[in-house]
Design a protein around this motif. Structure first.
Motif, PDB file in Angstrom:
ATOM      1  N   SER A  47       0.820  -1.214   0.000  1.00 16.08           N
ATOM      2  CA  SER A  47       0.000   0.000   0.000  1.00 16.08           C
ATOM      3  C   SER A  47       0.852   1.262   0.000  1.00 16.08           C
ATOM      4  CB  SER A  47      -0.934   0.015   1.219  1.00 16.08           C
ATOM      5  OG  SER A  47      -0.188   0.140   2.426  1.00 16.08           O
ATOM      6  N   ILE A  48       2.086   1.154   0.479  1.00 16.41           N
ATOM      7  CA  ILE A  48       2.951   2.337   0.582  1.00 16.41           C
ATOM      8  C   ILE A  48       3.933   2.442  -0.572  1.00 16.41           C
ATOM      9  CG2 ILE A  48       4.761   3.433   1.981  1.00 16.41           C
ATOM     10  CD1 ILE A  48       3.320   2.363   4.450  1.00 16.41           C
ATOM     11  N   VAL A  49       4.594   1.341  -0.940  1.00 14.24           N
ATOM     12  CA  VAL A  49       5.654   1.433  -1.965  1.00 14.24           C
ATOM     13  C   VAL A  49       5.412   0.553  -3.180  1.00 14.24           C
ATOM     14  CG1 VAL A  49       7.381   2.052  -0.236  1.00 14.24           C
ATOM     15  CG2 VAL A  49       7.085  -0.353  -0.848  1.00 14.24           C
ATOM     16  N   GLY A  50       4.361  -0.246  -3.196  1.00 13.96           N
ATOM     17  CA  GLY A  50       4.134  -1.131  -4.326  1.00 13.96           C
ATOM     18  C   GLY A  50       5.041  -2.347  -4.277  1.00 13.96           C
ATOM     19  N   PHE A  51       5.145  -3.056  -5.412  1.00 16.37           N
ATOM     20  CA  PHE A  51       5.904  -4.298  -5.415  1.00 16.37           C
ATOM     21  C   PHE A  51       7.172  -4.255  -6.259  1.00 16.37           C
ATOM     22  CE2 PHE A  51       2.239  -6.861  -3.781  1.00 16.37           C
ATOM     23  CZ  PHE A  51       2.941  -7.407  -2.722  1.00 16.37           C
ATOM     24  N   LYS A  52       7.109  -3.631  -7.439  1.00 14.92           N
ATOM     25  CA  LYS A  52       8.275  -3.724  -8.316  1.00 14.92           C
ATOM     26  C   LYS A  52       8.381  -2.497  -9.207  1.00 14.92           C
ATOM     27  CE  LYS A  52      10.756  -6.952 -11.327  1.00 14.92           C
ATOM     28  NZ  LYS A  52      10.764  -8.286 -11.944  1.00 14.92           N
ATOM     29  N   TYR A  53       9.624  -2.104  -9.487  1.00 14.39           N
ATOM     30  CA  TYR A  53       9.896  -1.027 -10.417  1.00 14.39           C
ATOM     31  C   TYR A  53      10.493  -1.604 -11.697  1.00 14.39           C
ATOM     32  CZ  TYR A  53       9.571   1.842  -6.184  1.00 14.39           C
ATOM     33  OH  TYR A  53       9.161   2.431  -5.031  1.00 14.39           O
ATOM     34  N   THR A  54      10.347  -0.869 -12.780  1.00 16.16           N
ATOM     35  CA  THR A  54      10.951  -1.276 -14.047  1.00 16.16           C
ATOM     36  C   THR A  54      12.233  -0.483 -14.254  1.00 16.16           C
ATOM     37  OG1 THR A  54       8.788  -1.743 -15.000  1.00 16.16           O
ATOM     38  CG2 THR A  54      10.622  -1.442 -16.531  1.00 16.16           C
ATOM     39  N   VAL A  55      13.333  -1.175 -14.470  1.00 16.44           N
ATOM     40  CA  VAL A  55      14.621  -0.499 -14.647  1.00 16.44           C
ATOM     41  C   VAL A  55      15.280  -0.967 -15.937  1.00 16.44           C
ATOM     42  CG1 VAL A  55      15.045  -0.160 -12.195  1.00 16.44           C
ATOM     43  CG2 VAL A  55      15.809  -2.264 -13.288  1.00 16.44           C
ATOM     44  N   THR A  56      16.111  -0.077 -16.484  1.00 19.92           N
ATOM     45  CA  THR A  56      16.832  -0.401 -17.716  1.00 19.92           C
ATOM     46  C   THR A  56      18.321  -0.171 -17.552  1.00 19.92           C
ATOM     47  OG1 THR A  56      16.426   1.849 -18.518  1.00 19.92           O
ATOM     48  CG2 THR A  56      14.841   0.147 -19.179  1.00 19.92           C
ATOM     49  N   ASP A  57      18.778  -0.085 -16.317  1.00 17.87           N
ATOM     50  CA  ASP A  57      20.193   0.167 -16.032  1.00 17.87           C
ATOM     51  C   ASP A  57      20.816  -1.103 -15.465  1.00 17.87           C
ATOM     52  OD1 ASP A  57      22.688   1.043 -15.339  1.00 17.87           O
ATOM     53  OD2 ASP A  57      22.005   2.777 -14.183  1.00 17.87           O
ATOM     54  N   VAL A  58      21.820  -1.607 -16.144  1.00 20.59           N
ATOM     55  CA  VAL A  58      22.463  -2.856 -15.729  1.00 20.59           C
ATOM     56  C   VAL A  58      23.183  -2.706 -14.387  1.00 20.59           C
ATOM     57  CG1 VAL A  58      24.701  -2.490 -16.848  1.00 20.59           C
ATOM     58  CG2 VAL A  58      23.771  -4.811 -16.641  1.00 20.59           C
ATOM     59  N   LEU A  59      23.508  -1.487 -13.999  1.00 23.31           N
ATOM     60  CA  LEU A  59      24.140  -1.284 -12.697  1.00 23.31           C
ATOM     61  C   LEU A  59      23.175  -1.592 -11.563  1.00 23.31           C
ATOM     62  CD1 LEU A  59      26.114   2.032 -13.314  1.00 23.31           C
ATOM     63  CD2 LEU A  59      26.956  -0.316 -13.381  1.00 23.31           C
ATOM     64  N   ILE A  60      21.887  -1.464 -11.833  1.00 24.42           N
ATOM     65  CA  ILE A  60      20.867  -1.732 -10.811  1.00 24.42           C
ATOM     66  C   ILE A  60      20.223  -3.093 -11.040  1.00 24.42           C
ATOM     67  CG2 ILE A  60      18.744  -0.835  -9.775  1.00 24.42           C
ATOM     68  CD1 ILE A  60      19.597   1.913 -10.940  1.00 24.42           C
ATOM     69  N   ALA A  61      20.178  -3.506 -12.281  1.00 20.72           N
ATOM     70  CA  ALA A  61      19.628  -4.824 -12.628  1.00 20.72           C
ATOM     71  C   ALA A  61      20.735  -5.636 -13.300  1.00 20.72           C
ATOM     72  CB  ALA A  61      18.427  -4.675 -13.554  1.00 20.72           C
ATOM     73  N   PRO A  62      21.611  -6.273 -12.529  1.00 22.86           N
ATOM     74  CA  PRO A  62      22.824  -6.897 -13.087  1.00 22.86           C
ATOM     75  C   PRO A  62      22.572  -8.042 -14.049  1.00 22.86           C
ATOM     76  CG  PRO A  62      22.533  -7.482 -10.773  1.00 22.86           C
ATOM     77  CD  PRO A  62      21.539  -6.417 -11.064  1.00 22.86           C
ATOM     78  N   PHE A  63      21.365  -8.598 -14.068  1.00 22.49           N
ATOM     79  CA  PHE A  63      21.070  -9.697 -14.997  1.00 22.49           C
ATOM     80  C   PHE A  63      20.258  -9.217 -16.195  1.00 22.49           C
ATOM     81  CE2 PHE A  63      21.456 -11.460 -10.698  1.00 22.49           C
ATOM     82  CZ  PHE A  63      22.519 -12.313 -10.886  1.00 22.49           C
ATOM     83  N   LEU A  64      20.267  -7.914 -16.411  1.00 24.76           N
ATOM     84  CA  LEU A  64      19.451  -7.301 -17.458  1.00 24.76           C
ATOM     85  C   LEU A  64      19.794  -7.828 -18.840  1.00 24.76           C
ATOM     86  CD1 LEU A  64      17.301  -5.047 -17.927  1.00 24.76           C
ATOM     87  CD2 LEU A  64      19.212  -3.484 -18.322  1.00 24.76           C
ATOM     88  N   TYR A  65      21.074  -8.044 -19.113  1.00 21.16           N
ATOM     89  CA  TYR A  65      21.510  -8.471 -20.442  1.00 21.16           C
ATOM     90  C   TYR A  65      21.607  -9.990 -20.587  1.00 21.16           C
ATOM     91  CZ  TYR A  65      22.963  -3.563 -20.694  1.00 21.16           C
ATOM     92  OH  TYR A  65      22.988  -2.190 -20.668  1.00 21.16           O
ATOM     93  N   ALA A  66      21.285 -10.713 -19.543  1.00 20.07           N
ATOM     94  CA  ALA A  66      21.376 -12.176 -19.581  1.00 20.07           C
ATOM     95  C   ALA A  66      20.069 -12.782 -20.081  1.00 20.07           C
ATOM     96  CB  ALA A  66      21.700 -12.722 -18.195  1.00 20.07           C
TER      97      ALA A  66
END
Length: 588
Positions: A243-262
């Motif tokens: 109710s306060i922060v939700g569940f998930k954000y969408t990111v496109t930065d590999v520094l924050i999502a290290p498995f983005l390119y896998a």
């Protein structure tokens, strides 16, 4: 262990030794400054620095909302108000005093060790070897993997969470034995506050039944019943969190999502390998690093040898745990405890924004300490001198590493420059060191030192760009460094002579063009100020870097013409005509 018996080494003595050792090994953190994310979570957090007046905002927003980073730069929301409230209260009374902050962390760790010893000695290990609790806690105290949690003020949430879970577990054990509802309610309260400190406390739902089954002769079904109230509290927490922060954000930065390119299979295979790397760090915490981000642990395929071997080891451990489950074997419990406590932070169930982090081993490392303590005590019965010698060596080596590692957490500069050598393939470590060298030049007056700092920044930003060629921050660092380095030379030709090898590549030529454009703009600025001499110098340097800059040739000729130096004016315009015969030259 006869030496202990001769000296009447009782529980009180054991506790005193643990407390003294915990203090002595970590007392050097008191002289450290703030480092790494301390500024984000504490010293520069807009909510925390309001003191107690910031608590309402802390309770109703994402952990990162009051920071310069911003909540949307995360893979998952962070709702951790309790640790932030503790920071806000600290700020209210002490402001930003690093010694006070580190002292609080140290005292929390000492208190945690005392409670952990009580939990193991008085409750869990009652039917085990009389020194098992002491040896386990001794290993936990000296293990270098815990230095990040103690030395990094930001990681206080790990200390608080584990403390609250230990208190909660003691209450559940008392409730299971005495059936007093007050124990249950207090245990649930501590668990709920632990959830408000770190989401990883959720795994406690699986730890309570394991403890009751393995050490208190409860049947498996009866043990699971104790998870019901914990599950209810967890559901309430998740509802509040959502109710306060939700569940998930969408990111496109590999520094924050290290498995983005896998690919999905690469991501899974790499995450399995990382689980084994966690175990490896427990066995051999050398070297250590604050960052194991993108590319430090390269992606692997599902048919690769590292994945196959990692999978076999994990399957073997789990098979042993299940096979000996009915025997209530201590090793079985330790294996299950490790995988349960690390399950939420190993990226397999949910991506957490970092592939591996030492602080995430704080709770799971207890399993390793239990196993080593158990093996040591068993082996000590047959080979006392050899096992004592090996154990003492381990204690000494781990203790020295802990002290030295705490010192490396002195400040940003210390931890960055140390760990870029430990994790040289991480894009983030190279980026931060490059930025740090650029920052150091701002206050440096010695021209030779400035040159060295800029050159080092160029090296590390270039390393970061090799890892991720389109990273904007590394590109900015690289350009800033080259531009600053150019300003350290009396003329552009000296700069070129000293940096020819770095600038001879296609990327280097692009940099030269950008630098020449900057010098061209500087020349224009000098003209507006009426400073013709400096304008001529800027345009000349611009053309040394880029001889095809037509507008610079034109303006340079104009500058010479304005001071009636027609010879140099005509030479400049002649060079311009060679490049662009149709260029119209206005001599007014």
């Amino acid at each position: 262990m006869k030496i202990f018996e001769n000296f009447k080494f009782n529980t009180k003595h054991q506790l005193i030794i643990l407390i003294i050792l915990a203090f002595c090994l970590n007392v050097n953190t008191l002289f450290n400054e703030y480092a790494l994310d301390d500024s984000i979570i504490f010293t520069n957090n807009s909510f925390v620095t309001k003191g107690v007046h910031g608590i309402p905002e802390i309770l109703t927003t994402d952990l990162m909302k009051g920071t310069s980073v911003g909540a949307k730069e995360l893979t998952q929301p962070r709702y951790r108000p309790f640790s932030q409230i503790i920071f806000a209260i600290e700020y209210q009374f002490f402001g930003t005093n690093p010694m006070v902050s580190h002292l609080i962390n140290l005292l929390l760790f000492i208190f945690l060790i005392a409670l952990l010893f009580k939990l193991l000695n008085s409750f869990i290990f009652q039917q085990q070897h009389k020194y098992l609790a002491f040896i386990t806690c001794l290993l936990f105290v000296v293990h270098p993997i815990h230095t990040e949690v103690i030395a990094n003020v930001k990681s206080r949430d790990e200390l608080i969470t584990f403390l609250l879970l230990i208190i909660s577990l003691i209450q559940f054990i008392k409730y299971a034995e005495l059936k007093k509802i007050t124990f249950l309610l207090f245990g649930l309260l501590c668990f709920f506050i632990a959830l408000l400190t770190r989401e990883s406390a959720i795994t406690f739902v699986g730890i309570v039944p394991l403890v009751l089954y393995f050490f208190f002769n409860k049947t498996f079904i009866k043990s699971l019943v104790f998870s019901i109230p914990l599950a209810i509290v967890t559901i309430l927490y998740l509802a509040l969190r959502f109710s306060i922060v939700g569940f998930k954000y969408t990111v496109t930065d590999v520094l924050i999502a290290p498995f983005l390119y896998a690919s999905p299979t690469q991501a899974f295979a790499t995450k399995v390998l990382i689980l084994i790397k966690y175990i490896g760090l427990l066995i051999s915490p050398f070297p250590l690093s604050w960052e194991y981000g993108y590319n430090q642990i390269p992606y692997i395929d599902i048919n690769s040898i590292p994945f196959i071997l990692s999978s076999l080891l994990i399957i073997t451990l789990l098979f042993y745990a299940v096979y000996t489950f009915k025997k209530r074997d201590l090793l079985s419990f330790s294996i299950m405890y490790f995988f349960v406590t690390i399950s939420l932070v190993c990226n397999i169930l949910v991506d957490i924004g970092t592939p591996l982090s030492e602080r995430l081993l704080f709770q799971p490392s207890l399993a390793f300490c239990m196993v080593v303590a158990f093996i040591y005590l068993k082996a000590n019965e047959k080979a006392k001198y050899l096992t004592n010698f090996i154990f003492i060596i381990i204690l000494i080596v781990f203790s020295l590493k802990t002290i030295l590692r705490n010192a490396e957490w002195k400040n940003d500069e210390s931890i960055y420059f140390t760990d870029v050598n430990s994790t040289p393939n991480s894009i983030r470590t190279n980026m931060t060191v490059a930025s740090e060298y650029n920052f150091k030049t701002n206050t440096e007056t010695n021209i030779e030192l400035r040159k060295e700092y800029f050159k080092k920044s160029i090296f590390y930003s270039s390393q970061a760009l090799k890892i991720k060629s389109n990273n904007p921050r590394s590109q900015m660092d690289l350009l800033y460094s080259y531009h600053g380095l150019l300003n350290c030379y009396p003329a552009a030709d000296f700069f070129l002579q000293d940096n020819l090898s770095n600038l001879s590549t296609p990327e280097g030529k692009i940099i030269l063009n950008i630098l020449s454009d900057e010098l061209y703009k500087n020349g224009n600025g000098f003209i507006e100020q009426g400073n013709i001499a400096n304008a001529i110098e800027s345009y000349s340097n611009c053309l040394k870097l880029n001889k095809t800059h037509t507008q610079a040739w034109y303006n340079l000729g104009g500058c010479y013409y304005s001071i009636k130096d027609t010879i140099n004016a005509n030479r400049s315009w002649a060079e311009l005509k060679k490049l662009d015969p149709n260029f119209i030259i206005n001599k007014k």
